[in-house]
Scaffold this motif. Structure first.
Motif, PDB file in Angstrom:
ATOM      1  N   VAL A 278       0.842  -1.202   0.000  1.00 55.83           N
ATOM      2  CA  VAL A 278       0.000   0.000   0.000  1.00 55.83           C
ATOM      3  C   VAL A 278       0.875   1.248   0.000  1.00 55.83           C
ATOM      4  N   SER A 279       1.949   1.215   0.758  1.00 53.75           N
ATOM      5  CA  SER A 279       2.827   2.382   0.815  1.00 53.75           C
ATOM      6  C   SER A 279       3.500   2.624  -0.537  1.00 53.75           C
ATOM      7  N   LEU A 280       3.870   1.545  -1.236  1.00 55.03           N
ATOM      8  CA  LEU A 280       4.472   1.715  -2.569  1.00 55.03           C
ATOM      9  C   LEU A 280       3.486   2.371  -3.520  1.00 55.03           C
ATOM     10  N   TRP A 281       2.215   2.028  -3.343  1.00 51.30           N
ATOM     11  CA  TRP A 281       1.192   2.609  -4.222  1.00 51.30           C
ATOM     12  C   TRP A 281       0.889   4.060  -3.821  1.00 51.30           C
ATOM     13  N   GLN A 282       0.627   4.277  -2.539  1.00 51.99           N
ATOM     14  CA  GLN A 282       0.177   5.610  -2.126  1.00 51.99           C
ATOM     15  C   GLN A 282       1.318   6.615  -2.004  1.00 51.99           C
ATOM     16  N   ASP A 283       2.444   6.168  -1.456  1.00 48.25           N
ATOM     17  CA  ASP A 283       3.525   7.120  -1.195  1.00 48.25           C
ATOM     18  C   ASP A 283       4.461   7.253  -2.386  1.00 48.25           C
ATOM     19  N   GLU A 284       4.674   6.137  -3.101  1.00 52.75           N
ATOM     20  CA  GLU A 284       5.652   6.208  -4.184  1.00 52.75           C
ATOM     21  C   GLU A 284       5.006   6.099  -5.555  1.00 52.75           C
ATOM     22  N   HIS A 285       3.693   6.035  -5.573  1.00 49.74           N
ATOM     23  CA  HIS A 285       2.915   6.111  -6.823  1.00 49.74           C
ATOM     24  C   HIS A 285       3.246   5.024  -7.835  1.00 49.74           C
ATOM     25  N   TYR A 286       3.494   3.833  -7.326  1.00 54.25           N
ATOM     26  CA  TYR A 286       3.607   2.700  -8.245  1.00 54.25           C
ATOM     27  C   TYR A 286       2.214   2.204  -8.581  1.00 54.25           C
ATOM     28  N   ASP A 287       2.052   1.635  -9.790  1.00 56.31           N
ATOM     29  CA  ASP A 287       0.741   1.138 -10.190  1.00 56.31           C
ATOM     30  C   ASP A 287       0.581  -0.343  -9.926  1.00 56.31           C
TER      31      ASP A 287
ATOM     32  N   PRO B 277       7.828 -11.015 -15.331  1.00 56.89           N
ATOM     33  CA  PRO B 277       8.860 -11.188 -14.315  1.00 56.89           C
ATOM     34  C   PRO B 277       8.866 -12.601 -13.747  1.00 56.89           C
ATOM     35  N   GLU B 278      10.068 -13.108 -13.565  1.00 52.77           N
ATOM     36  CA  GLU B 278      10.228 -14.479 -13.109  1.00 52.77           C
ATOM     37  C   GLU B 278       9.713 -14.646 -11.677  1.00 52.77           C
ATOM     38  N   ASP B 279       9.011 -15.726 -11.433  1.00 50.16           N
ATOM     39  CA  ASP B 279       8.574 -16.096 -10.087  1.00 50.16           C
ATOM     40  C   ASP B 279       7.637 -15.095  -9.421  1.00 50.16           C
ATOM     41  N   ALA B 280       7.052 -14.204 -10.200  1.00 46.33           N
ATOM     42  CA  ALA B 280       6.095 -13.278  -9.604  1.00 46.33           C
ATOM     43  C   ALA B 280       4.868 -14.067  -9.163  1.00 46.33           C
ATOM     44  N   GLY B 281       4.277 -13.641  -8.046  1.00 44.08           N
ATOM     45  CA  GLY B 281       3.109 -14.355  -7.540  1.00 44.08           C
ATOM     46  C   GLY B 281       1.844 -13.565  -7.797  1.00 44.08           C
ATOM     47  N   ASP B 282       0.720 -14.113  -7.333  1.00 43.01           N
ATOM     48  CA  ASP B 282      -0.538 -13.393  -7.504  1.00 43.01           C
ATOM     49  C   ASP B 282      -0.755 -12.372  -6.393  1.00 43.01           C
ATOM     50  N   PHE B 283       0.095 -12.404  -5.361  1.00 45.44           N
ATOM     51  CA  PHE B 283      -0.018 -11.467  -4.250  1.00 45.44           C
ATOM     52  C   PHE B 283       0.495 -10.115  -4.748  1.00 45.44           C
ATOM     53  N   ARG B 284      -0.423  -9.219  -5.106  1.00 45.01           N
ATOM     54  CA  ARG B 284       0.009  -7.962  -5.699  1.00 45.01           C
ATOM     55  C   ARG B 284      -1.032  -6.881  -5.500  1.00 45.01           C
ATOM     56  N   LEU B 285      -0.568  -5.647  -5.561  1.00 46.82           N
ATOM     57  CA  LEU B 285      -1.476  -4.517  -5.423  1.00 46.82           C
ATOM     58  C   LEU B 285      -1.530  -3.741  -6.723  1.00 46.82           C
ATOM     59  N   LEU B 286      -2.747  -3.390  -7.126  1.00 44.54           N
ATOM     60  CA  LEU B 286      -2.934  -2.649  -8.371  1.00 44.54           C
ATOM     61  C   LEU B 286      -3.548  -1.297  -8.057  1.00 44.54           C
ATOM     62  N   SER B 287      -3.000  -0.251  -8.626  1.00 42.67           N
ATOM     63  CA  SER B 287      -3.594   1.071  -8.470  1.00 42.67           C
ATOM     64  C   SER B 287      -4.917   1.094  -9.229  1.00 42.67           C
TER      65      SER B 287
END
Ligand code: UDP
Ligand code: MG
Length: 337
Positions: free
Chosen positions: A120-129, A165-175
């Motif tokens: 959540v912080s990566l999304w809200q504070d650093e504006h990643y999607d 991306p290799e080994d990425a999981g379904d645990f993810r946050l989307l903007s």
């Protein structure tokens, strides 16, 4: 379906939890999620909602999910008409979400809610999607599975413009805009890991080590894994077709050289009818390769067929919604679809 498509979603976060036979662990997970959403609310003023998607479980996952208390976040429970598979469950959650941002999280407790705050912080504070988690390493997995994963990603990303991306999981946050982009993907065959990197925007990888399963057993077996791999490969890459053509070319060249050699032997060296073995080997190789290549082409044709049919990815049998702070709307009701 897609009842909520095109609707403007409120500002906030929807946590989508697919659950297939997870009844025993759901209450514990829910307590953790309530703590998480309470913190997000208090620290960031973020409104949250949890959507439990019961993917046609045989136990009482839905019954339990629809009585879990909506203390600090709204709670939706949705039950699909049968077991459609995890990708369909994720899509159902994505469609039902009432808030803009989406967090996908497994129902078996392997995805630590504590890490969600980081996302959540990566999304809200650093504006990643897209903040996606990826396995830090696979050391504890069987060697065969590690090797399989390596080959899978090699073929998948062969010549790809937007490598997955290799080994990425379904645990993810989307903007919100990334979640909207995902909803716009028209295809029936869903491979979320691939789709959510294909859409672009600002993406970031967060390494983590999934916790061991606390209860129940993993629902993946060799067949299911193989199925998802073929799904992922044929959805995102024409590499198998290209490899098939290369193989064909290689064989033709070899056959040509071999043929020339045999002619040379017969005409110049004057040897009689030698090579029974070479004939048999040749026939077998060509036969085998043809079957293999036909199979590859068949996979793509099957994919075209299922896209053509445009069948819905899932049906909803029942759904319930409880809003945080309101006591009396907890009765499951028929979905209006
Ligand atoms: N799951 C689902 N439908 C299925 C299989 C699995 O919704 O047909 C859910 C399951 O309840 C869990 C998540 O998908 O929340 C991941 O499943 P699992 O733990 O079996 O996979 P693994 O963690 O081993 O990848
Ligand atoms: Mg799991």
């Amino acid at each position: 379906m897609n009842v909520n498509q095109g609707m403007k979603r409120a500002e906030g976060l929807t946590i989508v939890v697919p659950a297939f036979n997870e009844a025993s662990g759901l209450p514990a997970l829910h307590r953790k999620l309530m703590q998480l959403t309470a913190r997000l609310r208090d620290e960031r003023g973020l409104k949250c909602e949890i959507v439990y998607v019961d993917d046609g479980s045989r136990d009482d996952t839905f019954a339990i999910a629809s009585t879990l208390p909506a203390e600090t976040a709204d709670v939706q429970a949705v039950s699909l008409s049968r077991n459609f598979g995890k990708e369909a469950a994720l899509l159902a959650g994505l469609d039902r979400a009432r808030y803009g941002a989406i967090l996908f999280m497994d129902g078996d407790g392997q995805h630590p809610p504590e890490m969600a705050e980081k996302l959540v912080s990566l999304w809200q504070d650093e504006h990643y999607d897209v903040a996606y988690t990826a396995k830090a390493n696979r050391d504890e997995e069987p060697v065969a599975r590690q090797l399989f994963a390596k080959i899978f990603y090699r073929v998948l990303n062969f010549n790809a413009r937007a490598p997955i991306p290799e080994d990425a999981g379904d645990f993810r946050l989307l903007s919100p805009r990334a979640a909207d982009a995902l909803r716009q993907m028209p295809e029936r065959n869903r491979f979320f890991k691939g789709l959510s990197s294909w859409i672009g925007f600002r993406q970031i990888r967060v390494p983590y080590q999934p916790a061991p399963r606390a209860h129940g057993a993993s629902n993946w077996n060799l067949r299911a894994l193989l199925g998802l791999s073929i799904e992922g490969l044929t959805s995102f890459s024409a590499a198998p077709l290209r490899i098939a053509s290369l193989l064909g070319m290689l064989l033709s060249v070899t056959a040509f050289l071999f043929g020339t050699w045999i002619l040379f032997e017969t005409i110049v060296l004057g040897k009689g009818v030698p090579g029974y073995p070479s004939v048999v080997v040749g026939i077998m190789v060509i036969g085998g390769v043809q079957l293999l290549v036909l199979g590859v082409i068949g996979e793509y044709i099957a994919k075209i067929l299922s896209e053509l049919k445009r069948r819905p990815n899932y049906f909803i049998a029942e759904a319930s919604l409880r809003e945080a702070g309101k006591a009396e709307n907890s009765k499951p009701r028929e979905a209006a679809e």
